[in-house]
Design an enzyme around this catalytic site. Structure first.
Site, short mmCIF file in Angstrom:
data_model
loop_
_atom_site.label_atom_id
_atom_site.label_comp_id
_atom_site.label_asym_id
_atom_site.label_seq_id
_atom_site.Cartn_x
_atom_site.Cartn_y
_atom_site.Cartn_z
N CYS A 101 1.01 -9.98 14.04
CA CYS A 101 1.36 -10.04 12.59
C CYS A 101 2.93 -9.89 12.54
O CYS A 101 3.41 -9.39 13.37
CB CYS A 101 0.78 -8.48 11.86
SG CYS A 101 1.42 -8.38 10.09
N HIS A 147 -3.39 -6.99 3.90
CA HIS A 147 -2.28 -6.84 3.33
C HIS A 147 -2.18 -6.50 1.89
O HIS A 147 -1.18 -5.84 1.80
CB HIS A 147 -1.35 -8.18 3.64
CG HIS A 147 -0.78 -8.14 5.15
ND1 HIS A 147 0.07 -7.13 5.99
CD2 HIS A 147 -0.92 -9.15 6.14
CE1 HIS A 147 0.35 -7.61 6.92
NE2 HIS A 147 -0.25 -8.73 7.26
#
Ligand code: NI
Length: 181
Positions: A101, A147
């Site tokens: 990420c 997210h």
């Protein structure tokens, strides 16, 4: 315009993002947010990016990847912008794979995800978009949509022994096929 990517620990990454309203669809404001997401994702070599990662708490994600010699086992994913996305898993089948990420730079971890999903959402102009996908494509979309709910991939991990710095993990099976998203 490339924007700074917030890193894990920044409180903005834990926020639940707000939906884009009907009156905002097709506006210059949303177009500019989407452009910044692409510029930032591409500058960092990512596969996907969520608006929350650049400090914009709105339900917008971008993702996509051409086939790359760097990640030969990862299939191509069409370049996609998804506004107000919704994910439905087809069944309970889960699959584990390495993830990275841009908000957790330099690290990789094994994350269980639904293998097959349907995702729906809108384009930035408001047209509906729906796809049935599996495997890596399904994984990237689940990662990005997490997210928007303030969830980072380490929060989905079940085996912390398979979490570490990518330089240290360099020889570990399958890890090198995993681009950051
Ligand atoms: Ni991410």
């Amino acid at each position: 315009m490339e924007r700074p990517v917030l890193r894990m620990g920044h409180p903005e990454l834990r926020r639940v993002a707000e939906p884009v309203t009907a009156s905002e669809l097709g506006t210059a404001h949303i177009a500019s947010l989407v452009e910044d997401l692409w510029d930032t994702m591409e500058a960092r070599g990512g596969v996907g990016l969520a608006a929350t990662q650049i400090g914009e708490p709105r339900r917008v994600v971008v993702f996509g990847m051409e086939w790359s010699a760097r990640y030969p086992d990862a299939p191509a994913i069409p370049r996609t912008v998804l506004v107000n996305p919704v994910i439905e898993p087809f069944d309970d089948e889960m699959e584990e794979a390495w993830e990275g990420c841009l908000s957790v730079p330099g690290m990789r971890g094994v994350v269980p995800r639904h293998r097959r999903i349907r995702y729906r959402g809108l384009t930035p102009e408001g047209a509906p978009l729906s796809r049935d996908v599996e495997g890596f494509h399904a994984r990237v979309v689940q990662h990005e949509c997490d997210h928007l709910d303030g969830i980072l991939y380490p929060m989905r991990m079940t085996d912390m022994s398979r979490f570490g710095f990518e330089e240290e993990l360099a020889g570990v099976l399958g890890m090198q096929d995993c681009p950051p998203d």
